[in-house]
Design a protein around this motif. Structure first.
Motif, PDB file in Angstrom:
ATOM      1  N   PHE A  31       0.829  -1.212   0.000  1.00 50.01           N
ATOM      2  CA  PHE A  31       0.000   0.000   0.000  1.00 50.01           C
ATOM      3  C   PHE A  31       0.864   1.263   0.000  1.00 50.01           C
ATOM      4  N   SER A  32       1.989   1.188   0.684  1.00 48.91           N
ATOM      5  CA  SER A  32       2.886   2.338   0.749  1.00 48.91           C
ATOM      6  C   SER A  32       3.377   2.723  -0.642  1.00 48.91           C
ATOM      7  N   ARG A  33       3.743   1.740  -1.436  1.00 44.55           N
ATOM      8  CA  ARG A  33       4.213   2.008  -2.795  1.00 44.55           C
ATOM      9  C   ARG A  33       3.121   2.670  -3.622  1.00 44.55           C
ATOM     10  N   THR A  34       1.904   2.144  -3.507  1.00 40.77           N
ATOM     11  CA  THR A  34       0.787   2.710  -4.267  1.00 40.77           C
ATOM     12  C   THR A  34       0.523   4.153  -3.835  1.00 40.77           C
ATOM     13  N   LEU A  35       0.585   4.409  -2.550  1.00 34.34           N
ATOM     14  CA  LEU A  35       0.377   5.765  -2.053  1.00 34.34           C
ATOM     15  C   LEU A  35       1.465   6.717  -2.560  1.00 34.34           C
ATOM     16  N   ARG A  36       2.721   6.281  -2.488  1.00 30.55           N
ATOM     17  CA  ARG A  36       3.824   7.118  -2.974  1.00 30.55           C
ATOM     18  C   ARG A  36       3.680   7.401  -4.468  1.00 30.55           C
ATOM     19  N   MET A  37       3.337   6.381  -5.220  1.00 30.42           N
ATOM     20  CA  MET A  37       3.161   6.525  -6.658  1.00 30.42           C
ATOM     21  C   MET A  37       2.004   7.480  -6.954  1.00 30.42           C
ATOM     22  N   SER A  38       0.915   7.328  -6.244  1.00 25.28           N
ATOM     23  CA  SER A  38      -0.269   8.160  -6.454  1.00 25.28           C
ATOM     24  C   SER A  38       0.010   9.621  -6.122  1.00 25.28           C
ATOM     25  N   LEU A  39       0.734   9.856  -5.040  1.00 25.99           N
ATOM     26  CA  LEU A  39       1.069  11.227  -4.650  1.00 25.99           C
ATOM     27  C   LEU A  39       2.014  11.876  -5.661  1.00 25.99           C
ATOM     28  N   TYR A  40       2.934  11.102  -6.198  1.00 30.67           N
ATOM     29  CA  TYR A  40       3.829  11.609  -7.245  1.00 30.67           C
ATOM     30  C   TYR A  40       3.010  12.062  -8.451  1.00 30.67           C
ATOM     31  N   ALA A  41       2.048  11.257  -8.836  1.00 34.43           N
ATOM     32  CA  ALA A  41       1.199  11.595  -9.983  1.00 34.43           C
ATOM     33  C   ALA A  41       0.365  12.843  -9.700  1.00 34.43           C
ATOM     34  N   LEU A  42      -0.219  12.905  -8.519  1.00 32.25           N
ATOM     35  CA  LEU A  42      -1.080  14.027  -8.147  1.00 32.25           C
ATOM     36  C   LEU A  42      -0.307  15.338  -8.061  1.00 32.25           C
ATOM     37  N   CYS A  43       0.850  15.300  -7.413  1.00 28.82           N
ATOM     38  CA  CYS A  43       1.599  16.529  -7.133  1.00 28.82           C
ATOM     39  C   CYS A  43       2.602  16.918  -8.208  1.00 28.82           C
ATOM     40  N   PHE A  44       3.049  15.964  -9.005  1.00 28.99           N
ATOM     41  CA  PHE A  44       4.060  16.287 -10.012  1.00 28.99           C
ATOM     42  C   PHE A  44       3.594  16.008 -11.435  1.00 28.99           C
ATOM     43  N   ILE A  45       3.332  14.754 -11.751  1.00 25.57           N
ATOM     44  CA  ILE A  45       3.034  14.380 -13.138  1.00 25.57           C
ATOM     45  C   ILE A  45       1.847  15.153 -13.711  1.00 25.57           C
ATOM     46  N   GLY A  46       0.747  15.174 -13.008  1.00 24.01           N
ATOM     47  CA  GLY A  46      -0.433  15.878 -13.514  1.00 24.01           C
ATOM     48  C   GLY A  46      -0.174  17.353 -13.770  1.00 24.01           C
ATOM     49  N   PRO A  47       0.217  18.110 -12.738  1.00 25.02           N
ATOM     50  CA  PRO A  47       0.432  19.547 -12.941  1.00 25.02           C
ATOM     51  C   PRO A  47       1.585  19.887 -13.886  1.00 25.02           C
ATOM     52  N   VAL A  48       2.715  19.236 -13.729  1.00 25.66           N
ATOM     53  CA  VAL A  48       3.878  19.571 -14.558  1.00 25.66           C
ATOM     54  C   VAL A  48       3.650  19.155 -16.007  1.00 25.66           C
ATOM     55  N   SER A  49       3.046  18.002 -16.216  1.00 28.49           N
ATOM     56  CA  SER A  49       2.752  17.575 -17.587  1.00 28.49           C
ATOM     57  C   SER A  49       1.767  18.527 -18.253  1.00 28.49           C
ATOM     58  N   HIS A  50       0.795  18.988 -17.499  1.00 29.80           N
ATOM     59  CA  HIS A  50      -0.160  19.963 -18.028  1.00 29.80           C
ATOM     60  C   HIS A  50       0.578  21.199 -18.541  1.00 29.80           C
ATOM     61  N   LEU A  51       1.464  21.730 -17.736  1.00 31.69           N
ATOM     62  CA  LEU A  51       2.235  22.918 -18.132  1.00 31.69           C
ATOM     63  C   LEU A  51       3.159  22.615 -19.304  1.00 31.69           C
ATOM     64  N   TRP A  52       3.863  21.483 -19.227  1.00 33.82           N
ATOM     65  CA  TRP A  52       4.813  21.114 -20.279  1.00 33.82           C
ATOM     66  C   TRP A  52       4.124  20.990 -21.643  1.00 33.82           C
ATOM     67  N   TYR A  53       3.035  20.237 -21.695  1.00 29.27           N
ATOM     68  CA  TYR A  53       2.395  20.002 -22.989  1.00 29.27           C
ATOM     69  C   TYR A  53       1.743  21.269 -23.545  1.00 29.27           C
ATOM     70  N   ASN A  54       1.257  22.129 -22.681  1.00 27.46           N
ATOM     71  CA  ASN A  54       0.739  23.421 -23.162  1.00 27.46           C
ATOM     72  C   ASN A  54       1.872  24.275 -23.749  1.00 27.46           C
TER      73      ASN A  54
END
Length: 130
Positions: A31-54
């Protein structure tokens, strides 16, 4: 919007990690791995990818005025060469460090994994993006 991208990334990373762990045949679920992975996506991948692709779209289509198939190829090349390597390195560093490794070990682990991962990435993701 950036919030939608963050929540979408969170959901997909969560489901992806759950699926990976189930298919991996693990005896216990991490569960810890899933939580860490999910938080990475929420806080980094989603927002940064949004900015990058725009920004990437604005650069290629509007500033450089490269459209159509050439524009697609240029965006894929820039994405794979400029965005992907640091994003993957950060992912490996974050996952290792947030999993309990010290910073030096996390950086070493990321360095060892980066090139082999990029080689696989560069075979598959350009095809997926196009």
């Amino acid at each position: 919007p950036v919030v939608t991208k963050a929540l979408t990334s969170f959901t997909l990373f969560t489901l992806g990690d759950i699926t990976a762990q189930l298919l991996d045949g693990r005896k216990s679920f991490d569960f810890s791995r899933t939580l860490r992975m999910s938080l990475y996506a929420l806080c980094f991948i989603g927002p940064v990818s949004h900015l990058w692709y725009n920004k990437l779209e604005a650069l290629v289509a509007k500033q450089l005025k490269v459209q159509g198939p050439k524009g697609v190829v240029m965006k894929i090349a820039l994405d794979q060469l400029l965005y992907t390597p640091p994003t993957i390195a950060l992912f490996f560093t974050y996952m290792s460090f947030s999993g309990g490794a010290d910073l030096r070990s996390a950086l070493d682990s990321a360095q060892r994994k980066l090139l082999p991962t990029l080689k696989v990435n560069w075979v598959w993701w350009p095809l997926v993006h196009s």
